[in-house]
Each structure stands twice: as C-alpha cells, then as structure tokens.
Write a protein that holds these residues in place. Sequence first.
Motif, PDB file in Angstrom:
ATOM      1  N   GLY A  67       0.814 -17.072 -11.809  1.00 14.25           N
ATOM      2  CA  GLY A  67      -0.134 -17.778 -10.975  1.00 14.25           C
ATOM      3  C   GLY A  67       0.119 -17.521  -9.499  1.00 14.25           C
ATOM      4  N   ALA A  68      -0.941 -17.499  -8.718  1.00 13.01           N
ATOM      5  CA  ALA A  68      -0.823 -17.166  -7.300  1.00 13.01           C
ATOM      6  C   ALA A  68       0.037 -18.164  -6.541  1.00 13.01           C
ATOM      7  CB  ALA A  68      -2.206 -17.087  -6.667  1.00 13.01           C
ATOM      8  N   LEU A  69       0.101 -19.420  -7.020  1.00 11.55           N
ATOM      9  CA  LEU A  69       0.891 -20.443  -6.332  1.00 11.55           C
ATOM     10  C   LEU A  69       2.289 -20.606  -6.913  1.00 11.55           C
ATOM     11  CD1 LEU A  69      -1.780 -23.201  -5.600  1.00 11.55           C
ATOM     12  CD2 LEU A  69      -0.804 -21.512  -4.029  1.00 11.55           C
ATOM     13  N   ALA A  70       2.648 -19.798  -7.903  1.00 15.70           N
ATOM     14  CA  ALA A  70       4.039 -19.803  -8.366  1.00 15.70           C
ATOM     15  C   ALA A  70       4.941 -19.424  -7.203  1.00 15.70           C
ATOM     16  CB  ALA A  70       4.220 -18.822  -9.511  1.00 15.70           C
ATOM     17  N   ARG A  71       6.030 -20.131  -7.051  1.00 18.61           N
ATOM     18  CA  ARG A  71       6.946 -19.841  -5.959  1.00 18.61           C
ATOM     19  C   ARG A  71       7.811 -18.624  -6.285  1.00 18.61           C
ATOM     20  NH1 ARG A  71       3.157 -22.785  -3.906  1.00 18.61           N
ATOM     21  NH2 ARG A  71       3.800 -23.892  -2.025  1.00 18.61           N
ATOM     22  N   MET A  72       8.241 -17.941  -5.241  1.00 16.67           N
ATOM     23  CA  MET A  72       9.064 -16.750  -5.430  1.00 16.67           C
ATOM     24  C   MET A  72      10.320 -17.057  -6.222  1.00 16.67           C
ATOM     25  SD  MET A  72       8.644 -15.069  -1.626  1.00 16.67           S
ATOM     26  CE  MET A  72       9.895 -13.812  -1.901  1.00 16.67           C
ATOM     27  N   SER A  73      10.962 -18.171  -5.918  1.00 22.31           N
ATOM     28  CA  SER A  73      12.222 -18.506  -6.590  1.00 22.31           C
ATOM     29  C   SER A  73      12.007 -18.799  -8.067  1.00 22.31           C
ATOM     30  CB  SER A  73      12.884 -19.702  -5.895  1.00 22.31           C
ATOM     31  OG  SER A  73      12.007 -20.813  -5.868  1.00 22.31           O
ATOM     32  N   GLU A  74      10.950 -19.537  -8.420  1.00 28.72           N
ATOM     33  CA  GLU A  74      10.728 -19.864  -9.827  1.00 28.72           C
ATOM     34  C   GLU A  74      10.288 -18.629 -10.612  1.00 28.72           C
ATOM     35  OE1 GLU A  74       6.947 -22.182 -10.807  1.00 28.72           O
ATOM     36  OE2 GLU A  74       7.051 -22.481  -8.640  1.00 28.72           O
ATOM     37  N   THR A  75       9.577 -17.725  -9.963  1.00 29.20           N
ATOM     38  CA  THR A  75       9.188 -16.481 -10.628  1.00 29.20           C
ATOM     39  C   THR A  75      10.415 -15.622 -10.902  1.00 29.20           C
ATOM     40  OG1 THR A  75       7.040 -16.536  -9.503  1.00 29.20           O
ATOM     41  CG2 THR A  75       7.714 -14.445 -10.474  1.00 29.20           C
ATOM     42  N   ALA A  76      11.293 -15.494  -9.920  1.00 27.02           N
ATOM     43  CA  ALA A  76      12.504 -14.697 -10.096  1.00 27.02           C
ATOM     44  C   ALA A  76      13.391 -15.258 -11.193  1.00 27.02           C
ATOM     45  CB  ALA A  76      13.275 -14.629  -8.780  1.00 27.02           C
ATOM     46  N   ALA A  77      13.394 -16.584 -11.344  1.00 29.88           N
ATOM     47  CA  ALA A  77      14.258 -17.233 -12.328  1.00 29.88           C
ATOM     48  C   ALA A  77      13.650 -17.311 -13.720  1.00 29.88           C
ATOM     49  CB  ALA A  77      14.610 -18.636 -11.854  1.00 29.88           C
ATOM     50  N   THR A  89      12.225  -9.492 -10.497  1.00 32.54           N
ATOM     51  CA  THR A  89      13.288 -10.449 -10.167  1.00 32.54           C
ATOM     52  C   THR A  89      14.143  -9.931  -9.020  1.00 32.54           C
ATOM     53  OG1 THR A  89      13.426 -11.495 -12.340  1.00 32.54           O
ATOM     54  CG2 THR A  89      15.422 -11.479 -11.023  1.00 32.54           C
ATOM     55  N   GLN A  90      14.548  -8.665  -9.085  1.00 29.24           N
ATOM     56  CA  GLN A  90      15.409  -8.114  -8.049  1.00 29.24           C
ATOM     57  C   GLN A  90      14.700  -8.053  -6.698  1.00 29.24           C
ATOM     58  OE1 GLN A  90      16.934  -4.375  -9.618  1.00 29.24           O
ATOM     59  NE2 GLN A  90      17.475  -5.394 -11.550  1.00 29.24           N
ATOM     60  N   ALA A  91      13.426  -7.649  -6.697  1.00 27.67           N
ATOM     61  CA  ALA A  91      12.678  -7.589  -5.441  1.00 27.67           C
ATOM     62  C   ALA A  91      12.556  -8.973  -4.811  1.00 27.67           C
ATOM     63  CB  ALA A  91      11.296  -6.983  -5.682  1.00 27.67           C
ATOM     64  N   LEU A  92      12.299  -9.972  -5.628  1.00 25.30           N
ATOM     65  CA  LEU A  92      12.167 -11.338  -5.109  1.00 25.30           C
ATOM     66  C   LEU A  92      13.490 -11.862  -4.575  1.00 25.30           C
ATOM     67  CD1 LEU A  92       9.815 -12.837  -7.832  1.00 25.30           C
ATOM     68  CD2 LEU A  92       9.243 -12.457  -5.427  1.00 25.30           C
ATOM     69  N   GLU A  93      14.563 -11.618  -5.303  1.00 24.67           N
ATOM     70  CA  GLU A  93      15.860 -12.156  -4.883  1.00 24.67           C
ATOM     71  C   GLU A  93      16.429 -11.439  -3.664  1.00 24.67           C
ATOM     72  OE1 GLU A  93      17.428 -14.070  -9.087  1.00 24.67           O
ATOM     73  OE2 GLU A  93      18.186 -12.104  -8.481  1.00 24.67           O
ATOM     74  N   LEU A  94      15.907 -10.260  -3.371  1.00 28.87           N
ATOM     75  CA  LEU A  94      16.322  -9.542  -2.162  1.00 28.87           C
ATOM     76  C   LEU A  94      15.406  -9.839  -0.980  1.00 28.87           C
ATOM     77  CD1 LEU A  94      17.246  -6.109  -3.769  1.00 28.87           C
ATOM     78  CD2 LEU A  94      18.838  -7.715  -2.688  1.00 28.87           C
ATOM     79  N   ALA A 156       2.365   0.731  11.324  1.00 28.13           N
ATOM     80  CA  ALA A 156       3.161  -0.426  10.907  1.00 28.13           C
ATOM     81  C   ALA A 156       3.483  -0.352   9.423  1.00 28.13           C
ATOM     82  CB  ALA A 156       2.410  -1.722  11.211  1.00 28.13           C
ATOM     83  N   THR A 157       4.680  -0.753   9.042  1.00 23.14           N
ATOM     84  CA  THR A 157       5.064  -0.766   7.634  1.00 23.14           C
ATOM     85  C   THR A 157       4.594  -2.054   6.960  1.00 23.14           C
ATOM     86  OG1 THR A 157       7.199  -1.701   8.258  1.00 23.14           O
ATOM     87  CG2 THR A 157       7.103   0.673   7.905  1.00 23.14           C
ATOM     88  N   HIS A 158       4.343  -1.948   5.666  1.00 22.34           N
ATOM     89  CA  HIS A 158       4.040  -3.140   4.883  1.00 22.34           C
ATOM     90  C   HIS A 158       5.336  -3.872   4.592  1.00 22.34           C
ATOM     91  CE1 HIS A 158       2.696  -5.650   1.524  1.00 22.34           C
ATOM     92  NE2 HIS A 158       1.500  -5.526   2.055  1.00 22.34           N
ATOM     93  N   PRO A 159       5.364  -5.215   4.696  1.00 18.62           N
ATOM     94  CA  PRO A 159       6.638  -5.934   4.637  1.00 18.62           C
ATOM     95  C   PRO A 159       7.102  -6.393   3.262  1.00 18.62           C
ATOM     96  CG  PRO A 159       4.909  -7.453   5.285  1.00 18.62           C
ATOM     97  CD  PRO A 159       4.265  -6.100   5.137  1.00 18.62           C
ATOM     98  N   SER A 160       6.238  -6.384   2.243  1.00 16.25           N
ATOM     99  CA  SER A 160       6.562  -7.069   0.993  1.00 16.25           C
ATOM    100  C   SER A 160       7.442  -6.238   0.068  1.00 16.25           C
ATOM    101  CB  SER A 160       5.268  -7.444   0.258  1.00 16.25           C
ATOM    102  OG  SER A 160       5.548  -7.949  -1.032  1.00 16.25           O
ATOM    103  N   ASP A 161       8.560  -6.823  -0.395  1.00 15.61           N
ATOM    104  CA  ASP A 161       9.365  -6.213  -1.451  1.00 15.61           C
ATOM    105  C   ASP A 161       8.668  -6.360  -2.794  1.00 15.61           C
ATOM    106  OD1 ASP A 161      11.863  -5.541   0.070  1.00 15.61           O
ATOM    107  OD2 ASP A 161      11.897  -7.699   0.376  1.00 15.61           O
ATOM    108  N   LEU A 162       8.151  -7.547  -3.065  1.00 13.56           N
ATOM    109  CA  LEU A 162       7.476  -7.808  -4.336  1.00 13.56           C
ATOM    110  C   LEU A 162       6.341  -6.831  -4.580  1.00 13.56           C
ATOM    111  CD1 LEU A 162       6.798  -9.529  -6.836  1.00 13.56           C
ATOM    112  CD2 LEU A 162       5.426 -10.985  -5.319  1.00 13.56           C
ATOM    113  N   ALA A 163       5.545  -6.549  -3.543  1.00 11.69           N
ATOM    114  CA  ALA A 163       4.392  -5.664  -3.711  1.00 11.69           C
ATOM    115  C   ALA A 163       4.808  -4.264  -4.140  1.00 11.69           C
ATOM    116  CB  ALA A 163       3.591  -5.606  -2.421  1.00 11.69           C
ATOM    117  N   VAL A 164       5.988  -3.821  -3.723  1.00  9.26           N
ATOM    118  CA  VAL A 164       6.478  -2.503  -4.141  1.00  9.26           C
ATOM    119  C   VAL A 164       6.775  -2.511  -5.638  1.00  9.26           C
ATOM    120  CG1 VAL A 164       8.280  -0.770  -3.809  1.00  9.26           C
ATOM    121  CG2 VAL A 164       7.397  -2.050  -1.842  1.00  9.26           C
TER     122      VAL A 164
END
Length: 325
Positions: A67-77, A89-94, A156-164
């Motif tokens: 879900g779009a409103l899931a938090r990064m931490s709960e998704t990684a876990a 998980t690794q992209a989110l935790e970094l 400019a670079t794109h900033p998101s780790d998750l998007a990669v």
Amino acid sequence: MHPFTFTRARTVDEALAAGARGSRYLAGGTTMVDLMRQTVERPGSVVDINRLPLRGITRTPAGLRIGALARMSETAANPVVRRHLPAITQALELSASAQLRNSASIGGNLMQRTRCPYFRDVTTACNKREPGSGCAALEGYNRTHAILGVSSHCVATHPSDLAVALTALDAVVHLRGRDSERSLGIGEFFLRPGTSPHREHALRPGELITAVDVPLAPHSATSGYLKVRDRESYEFAIASAAVGLHIDGGVILSARVAVGGVATVPWRLPAVERRLVGARPSQRLWEEAAAAASEGAAPLRDNGFKTELLERTVARQLATVGGAK
C-alpha cells in the motif's frame, strides 16, 4: 514558510476531490515539509491522507502488493518482503534514518524530489524548480550529479534507494484519479528530464498513488542492494546497484540490474542483463558484464570518477548476489 490551508481526508474520494482542486497530498511529510520550509515548494493547500486505507501489505496471485501509505520501516520488516524481496528490504534499511523510516511512506518515497543543492537553493538557477531559469549545476560544483539520462537542462540525480530496487524487480505503480484507475510500470512512472525537468513523474493532476505491486519471481528472491556513499549512514548514494539473479544448474536463467546515484531516474541496465543471461557465474563474467553499466555516460567536470565507480559497484553486487568464483 508561505501560508497554506490544511485539511484531513477521511476517504479516498475526499482526497481525490481535494487533489482535483489543486491540493498537495501529505503522508509522512519527510520531504515536502522540508521543501516548504525552504520555500522550494509553495502549495496553497495541503491535504493529509494518512487516514486512507492504503497501508496494507498483501499477497496477490503474481506477487506482493504494498500500500502507498505503508511505512518504510514496516515494509522492510515484513517477513514476506524480507524473504522474497531482499533487495527492497536492504534498500529501505539503507535509506534515511530510523526515525524517518518510521514516518516516511512508500508512495512518498517514490515522489521525493532531488537532493541537488541548486534545486534546494532558491537563489540559484534551476530548471526543475523554475522552468527556463537554467541549470547552475552544469558549470557549478557537480561531483554528486548524474552521468546517465542527463540533458542540457538538468543533471540532478534521483534520490530514492527504494525506486532502484523496484526498477530492478519490475514493479508496477497503481494510480487513481477522480474518474479512472490505471497502472504504470516503474520505468514508465519516472520521467527523464529532457527539456522539461520539472516533470518528474507521469502522474496526472490530482492522481494518487494507491499501491505498488512487485512480482515474486525467482530472481527477486535472490536479490540485493548495494549503496556506496560518502559516509556510512544518513547519506544519499554516490552509486548504488540492485541486482536479482536466477541461477539454476550453474547457469544464469534471468537477471535484473538497476542503478542509482548516477542517473536522473532509477536506471535499468539491459545491456548488463543481456551479458549475464545464459552464462555461468564467475568473477570474470561479473566484471565483463559490469563494464557495460556505463554505456552512454556523460560525465561532468567533477564527477568523471562515477564511471569507474558505477562499474565497480555493479560488479561487486553481482558477485555478492551471484557468488564470486
């Protein structure tokens, strides 16, 4: 910060009605509030969408829906994410810090804007912030800027780790407007700067991200994310790589590779993938395939080192995921 009105939406329809009137959506606010404070963003109206039922993480016939409103931490876990989509998980935790990961949403992460210092300094020229004003980074200090997907209007670079990670794993973004719903592959969602760098996404006015689907494929389960940065924590990537490999019988049957920190959008590397499929894992293969990662690179005055760093980052992550032999 400029004055603005603030409301809370109780339903998706309420949020979309506000979006149709020009309101900006607010979830975790970890990016937009900062930009409002810097007067880079000046919305006249903001609608809080945190009450919307868009937070779940569920299985689908083909994979996982986040879900779009899931938090990064709960998704990684989430145990399914950790087991079947380790690159996510690794992209989110970094990413960011623990406090920010507890607040930031998955949809908001995809919508975050560049950390280019010229974009965030309203006294400098930036086509992304003010179309037609120029790009101060072209002649300024540009060590952290992009070498792939650049244009004469924006580097400019794109900033998101998750998007990669999502790009490597063939994610699909689900969108909803007042009168329609649609889905876009992650590669269609992000737009290269071209002559209009202020258009960063394929979202239509008032549309809302509702979920992200990620297929559970064999290469997704054997995947990982590597982030190279100037310091160990709370820093954006200078180069990063998300890799997924399906190896069976000593042969690579499928490969997915995407990189970040070096491009204007999350950057898929099909040339690297083609060199991998059908081959047998070896350190020589990883290095030869990674040499294709920088094809089309256009380094600037201060970031020529990124060409070699990109190739080394991809080779290292291929060896990590596929095994060095």
